[in-house]
Design a protein around this motif. Structure first.
Motif, PDB file in Angstrom:
ATOM      1  N   GLN A 332       0.835  -1.206   0.000  1.00  0.00           N
ATOM      2  CA  GLN A 332       0.000   0.000   0.000  1.00  0.00           C
ATOM      3  C   GLN A 332       0.867   1.253   0.000  1.00  0.00           C
ATOM      4  N   GLN A 333       1.989   1.196   0.758  1.00  0.00           N
ATOM      5  CA  GLN A 333       2.887   2.363   0.778  1.00  0.00           C
ATOM      6  C   GLN A 333       3.445   2.655  -0.612  1.00  0.00           C
ATOM      7  N   HIS A 334       3.587   1.601  -1.422  1.00  0.00           N
ATOM      8  CA  HIS A 334       4.075   1.789  -2.803  1.00  0.00           C
ATOM      9  C   HIS A 334       2.926   2.147  -3.753  1.00  0.00           C
ATOM     10  N   GLY A 335       1.714   2.267  -3.238  1.00  0.00           N
ATOM     11  CA  GLY A 335       0.565   2.647  -4.081  1.00  0.00           C
ATOM     12  C   GLY A 335      -0.002   1.504  -4.899  1.00  0.00           C
ATOM     13  N   VAL A 336       0.390   0.256  -4.590  1.00  0.00           N
ATOM     14  CA  VAL A 336      -0.086  -0.897  -5.361  1.00  0.00           C
ATOM     15  C   VAL A 336      -1.523  -1.229  -4.940  1.00  0.00           C
ATOM     16  N   PRO A 337      -2.446  -1.429  -5.908  1.00  0.00           N
ATOM     17  CA  PRO A 337      -3.834  -1.749  -5.528  1.00  0.00           C
ATOM     18  C   PRO A 337      -3.982  -3.183  -5.019  1.00  0.00           C
ATOM     19  N   ILE A 338      -4.451  -3.318  -3.796  1.00  0.00           N
ATOM     20  CA  ILE A 338      -4.636  -4.651  -3.209  1.00  0.00           C
ATOM     21  C   ILE A 338      -6.051  -4.766  -2.647  1.00  0.00           C
ATOM     22  N   VAL A 339      -6.455  -6.000  -2.369  1.00  0.00           N
ATOM     23  CA  VAL A 339      -7.757  -6.222  -1.730  1.00  0.00           C
ATOM     24  C   VAL A 339      -7.642  -5.813  -0.259  1.00  0.00           C
ATOM     25  N   VAL A 340      -8.619  -5.028   0.186  1.00  0.00           N
ATOM     26  CA  VAL A 340      -8.683  -4.657   1.608  1.00  0.00           C
ATOM     27  C   VAL A 340      -9.974  -5.187   2.205  1.00  0.00           C
ATOM     28  N   PRO A 341     -10.036  -5.395   3.521  1.00  0.00           N
ATOM     29  CA  PRO A 341      -8.923  -5.437   4.452  1.00  0.00           C
ATOM     30  C   PRO A 341      -7.946  -6.572   4.073  1.00  0.00           C
ATOM     31  N   ILE A 342      -6.716  -6.446   4.513  1.00  0.00           N
ATOM     32  CA  ILE A 342      -5.717  -7.479   4.204  1.00  0.00           C
ATOM     33  C   ILE A 342      -6.121  -8.769   4.931  1.00  0.00           C
ATOM     34  N   GLY A 343      -6.103  -9.890   4.216  1.00  0.00           N
ATOM     35  CA  GLY A 343      -6.657 -11.142   4.750  1.00  0.00           C
ATOM     36  C   GLY A 343      -5.693 -11.924   5.627  1.00  0.00           C
ATOM     37  N   GLY A 344      -6.043 -13.163   5.896  1.00  0.00           N
ATOM     38  CA  GLY A 344      -5.317 -13.953   6.881  1.00  0.00           C
ATOM     39  C   GLY A 344      -4.151 -14.749   6.343  1.00  0.00           C
ATOM     40  N   HIS A 345      -4.201 -15.154   5.076  1.00  0.00           N
ATOM     41  CA  HIS A 345      -3.148 -16.037   4.571  1.00  0.00           C
ATOM     42  C   HIS A 345      -2.386 -15.462   3.404  1.00  0.00           C
ATOM     43  N   ALA A 346      -2.861 -14.356   2.867  1.00  0.00           N
ATOM     44  CA  ALA A 346      -2.253 -13.862   1.633  1.00  0.00           C
ATOM     45  C   ALA A 346      -2.611 -12.403   1.412  1.00  0.00           C
ATOM     46  N   VAL A 347      -1.786 -11.756   0.586  1.00  0.00           N
ATOM     47  CA  VAL A 347      -2.133 -10.427   0.080  1.00  0.00           C
ATOM     48  C   VAL A 347      -2.561 -10.640  -1.369  1.00  0.00           C
ATOM     49  N   PHE A 348      -3.682 -10.055  -1.729  1.00  0.00           N
ATOM     50  CA  PHE A 348      -4.220 -10.239  -3.079  1.00  0.00           C
ATOM     51  C   PHE A 348      -4.084  -8.928  -3.859  1.00  0.00           C
ATOM     52  N   LEU A 349      -3.368  -8.993  -4.986  1.00  0.00           N
ATOM     53  CA  LEU A 349      -3.239  -7.810  -5.836  1.00  0.00           C
ATOM     54  C   LEU A 349      -4.485  -7.706  -6.700  1.00  0.00           C
ATOM     55  N   ASP A 350      -4.990  -6.490  -6.864  1.00  0.00           N
ATOM     56  CA  ASP A 350      -6.185  -6.288  -7.678  1.00  0.00           C
ATOM     57  C   ASP A 350      -5.739  -6.050  -9.122  1.00  0.00           C
ATOM     58  N   ALA A 351      -5.751  -7.114  -9.916  1.00  0.00           N
ATOM     59  CA  ALA A 351      -5.211  -7.033 -11.280  1.00  0.00           C
ATOM     60  C   ALA A 351      -6.060  -6.131 -12.173  1.00  0.00           C
ATOM     61  N   LYS A 352      -7.351  -5.974 -11.844  1.00  0.00           N
ATOM     62  CA  LYS A 352      -8.185  -5.088 -12.670  1.00  0.00           C
ATOM     63  C   LYS A 352      -7.717  -3.641 -12.551  1.00  0.00           C
ATOM     64  N   ARG A 353      -7.329  -3.252 -11.339  1.00  0.00           N
ATOM     65  CA  ARG A 353      -6.832  -1.873 -11.171  1.00  0.00           C
ATOM     66  C   ARG A 353      -5.347  -1.770 -11.493  1.00  0.00           C
ATOM     67  N   PHE A 354      -4.640  -2.855 -11.347  1.00  0.00           N
ATOM     68  CA  PHE A 354      -3.199  -2.870 -11.637  1.00  0.00           C
ATOM     69  C   PHE A 354      -2.973  -2.760 -13.150  1.00  0.00           C
ATOM     70  N   LEU A 355      -3.774  -3.517 -13.904  1.00  0.00           N
ATOM     71  CA  LEU A 355      -3.613  -3.568 -15.366  1.00  0.00           C
ATOM     72  C   LEU A 355      -4.950  -3.242 -16.040  1.00  0.00           C
ATOM     73  N   PRO A 356      -5.446  -2.013 -15.862  1.00  0.00           N
ATOM     74  CA  PRO A 356      -6.785  -1.702 -16.397  1.00  0.00           C
ATOM     75  C   PRO A 356      -6.842  -1.782 -17.914  1.00  0.00           C
ATOM     76  N   HIS A 357      -5.681  -1.729 -18.580  1.00  0.00           N
ATOM     77  CA  HIS A 357      -5.667  -1.747 -20.051  1.00  0.00           C
ATOM     78  C   HIS A 357      -5.774  -3.161 -20.617  1.00  0.00           C
ATOM     79  N   ILE A 358      -5.734  -4.206 -19.755  1.00  0.00           N
ATOM     80  CA  ILE A 358      -5.816  -5.584 -20.275  1.00  0.00           C
ATOM     81  C   ILE A 358      -7.222  -6.140 -20.017  1.00  0.00           C
ATOM     82  N   PRO A 359      -7.988  -6.438 -21.069  1.00  0.00           N
ATOM     83  CA  PRO A 359      -9.338  -6.980 -20.848  1.00  0.00           C
ATOM     84  C   PRO A 359      -9.292  -8.343 -20.167  1.00  0.00           C
TER      85      PRO A 359
END
Ligand SMILES: Cc1ncc(COP(=O)(O)O)c(C=O)c1O
Ligand SMILES: N[C@@H](Cc1ccc(O)cc1)C(=O)O
Length: 460
Positions: A332-359
């Motif tokens: 989050q400090q690096h501005g990377v879009p992740i699923v919040v709240p942060i879960g119990g076993h993993a951090v999930f990157l939100d690829a739709k917001r990370f790569l909005p140009h890829i359908p």
């Protein structure tokens, strides 16, 4: 002075050296693996965040227990110890061991589901739904809407939407709903917990209709931590008390011991109903092994029984969840879009917001997982359109709202310095995200396609 620093509640007794390939070598390996991180060799991975399943480091107490394996075909004493611990910590009456979680899912699906049935659940899990479908059932998602929104900060995004559940029961009739499939925490939603209030309400509702609740207890200890942290009235209860109360609102559970229970292999089915137990105990000998070993060695049963004791220790579980949060907050400090709240076993990157140009049909999360490996040798997993598979009726891709990449933290394996390296790598890929242009699927297996599918890069 206020103390904020926290550290791993263990010290390291044995190490396994890591190896890092060059960027050119990683690109070569990725191409050989069809851009699917499941098809990489472990020795070509630097930091392995593919899964938290079976990747745990066992304690000296567990390893000592391995030496006490009673490898009798029938009636191994390790089985009875596991049974007693399951009753103590999870509270169900009967235990049927299986080689891992999906073995238990297979048994319960075969026993309870008839063709034409509907199985409501708080978001699908791949293997769970596959077994429900193979038994002739249809899975129906009844999780709250917030769970499908990666930016919603609802504290219990794993909760069942009681209105959705009741309208399904009214629509199809209670006799067509063999059980509610309740997972705690919810893997595909981002490791999100279910509140005690919600499981209690699910119990009340299903009791009115005579419907069972079968818990996926794979990460229920992590769920108990979130209840203690977030739900009023539970701050002074122990994790063990919370876990047992949670299970008490359900009729049985499937368990992949490879997660919460801190082992490398193992699982079980546990139920309260004697008739279901008898059927499961009979079926297990066809598919897994005798009912006192279920496909496991005596030593594996012992390690799982001991892992159960360690999993509920407060300093262990606190560190476990806080390490995941440590990585999430760095991202989050690096501005990377992740699923919040942060879960119990993993951090999930939100690829739709990370790569909005890829359908979505160019597999953005698959593309991102491949790019992270190419950048640093960090292995993650796609949890989006590839994982969702095809609708068995129409044959079309399912288009899930969540298109995610999972950075899954094995238990007691990596230090926070590893987490820093991971965060920097993901941030570097984020800075260069416009260069990525998606993938094309060139091989697609029939079942659980994400494990073995192959891809080729698309030109932009
Ligand atoms: C929530 C959940 N349920 C069930 C399973 C199935 O367990 P296993 O991998 O041990 O078959 C897994 C992992 O696969 C899981 O994460
Ligand atoms: N349950 C494990 C292993 C697994 C991975 C992906 C799946 O879809 C199925 C099983 C996990 O969540 O990591």
């Amino acid at each position: 002075m206020e103390r904020k620093a926290w550290a791993e509640p263990y010290r390291i007794k044995m190490v396994e050296p890591l190896r890092m390939l060059s960027r050119e070598e990683r690109e070569q390996k990725l191409s050989e693996a069809g851009y699917n991180t499941f098809l990489l060799r472990s020795e070509d991975v630097y930091i392995d965040l593919l899964t938290d399943s079976g990747t745990n480091a066992m304690s000296d107490y567990q390893w000592a227990g391995m030496m006490l394996g009673d490898e009798a075909y029938a009636g191994s004493r390790n089985f009875y110890y596991l049974e007693a611990n399951m009753q103590k910590y999870y509270g169900y009456k009967y235990l049927v061991p299986t080689h891992q979680g999906r073995g238990a899912e297979h048994l319960i699906s075969r026993i309870l589901i008839k063709p034409g049935d509907f199985i409501p659940g708080n978001m699908y899990f791949t293997t769970t739904r596959q077994h429900q479908e193979l038994a002739g059932g249809t899975f129906v998602d009844v999780i709250i809407d917030e769970a499908h929104d990666p930016a919603s900060t609802h504290p219990f995004k794993g909760n069942v939407d009681l209105d959705k559940l009741e309208s399904l029961i009214k629509k199809v009739g209670a006799e067509k709903v063999p059980y509610v499939s309740l997972a705690a925490t919810v893997n595909m939603a981002g490791g999100q917990p279910v509140s005690m209030e919600n499981v209690r309400a699910v119990r009340e509702l299903t009791a009115r209709y005579g419907i069972r609740v079968i818990l996926d207890a794979t990460r229920a200890v992590e769920n108990a931590f979130f209840i203690k942290e977030r739900e009023p009235g539970y701050q002074h209860k122990t994790i063990a008390e919370i876990l047992k109360e949670f299970c008490s609102y359900t009729d049985g559970c499937t368990m992949s011991g490879k997660k919460d229970l801190l082992v490398n292999i193992g699982g079980f089915l546990a139920v309260n109903d004697e008739e279901i137990f008898q059927q499961a105990r009979n079926l297990v000998v066809v598919y897994e092994g005798l009912h006192t070993y279920g496909g496991l060695a005596g030593r594996d049963l012992e390690a799982m029984a001991r892992g159960m004791e360690e999993a509920v220790q407060e300093d262990y579980i606190r560190h476990r969840v806080l390490q995941v949060r440590y990585l999430g907050e760095k991202l989050q400090q690096h501005g990377v879009p992740i699923v919040v709240p942060i879960g119990g076993h993993a951090v999930f990157l939100d690829a739709k917001r990370f790569l909005p140009h890829i359908p979505q049909d160019r597999f953005p999360a698959q593309t991102l997982a491949a790019a992270i490996y190419a950048d640093s040798g960090v292995r993650s997993m796609e949890r989006g359109i590839v994982s969702a598979g095809r609708d068995p009726k129409t044959g079309d891709h399912r288009y899930p709202k969540l298109e995610l990449v999972r950075l899954t933290i094995p238990r007691r394996v990596y230090t926070n310095a590893h987490m820093d390296v991971v965060a920097e790598s993901v941030a570097a890929v984020y800075q260069e995200r416009e260069k990525l242009s998606g993938l094309r699927m060139v091989y697609e297996p029939t079942y659980l396609r994400f494990f073995q599918a192959r891809f080729e890069p698309l030109a932009s």
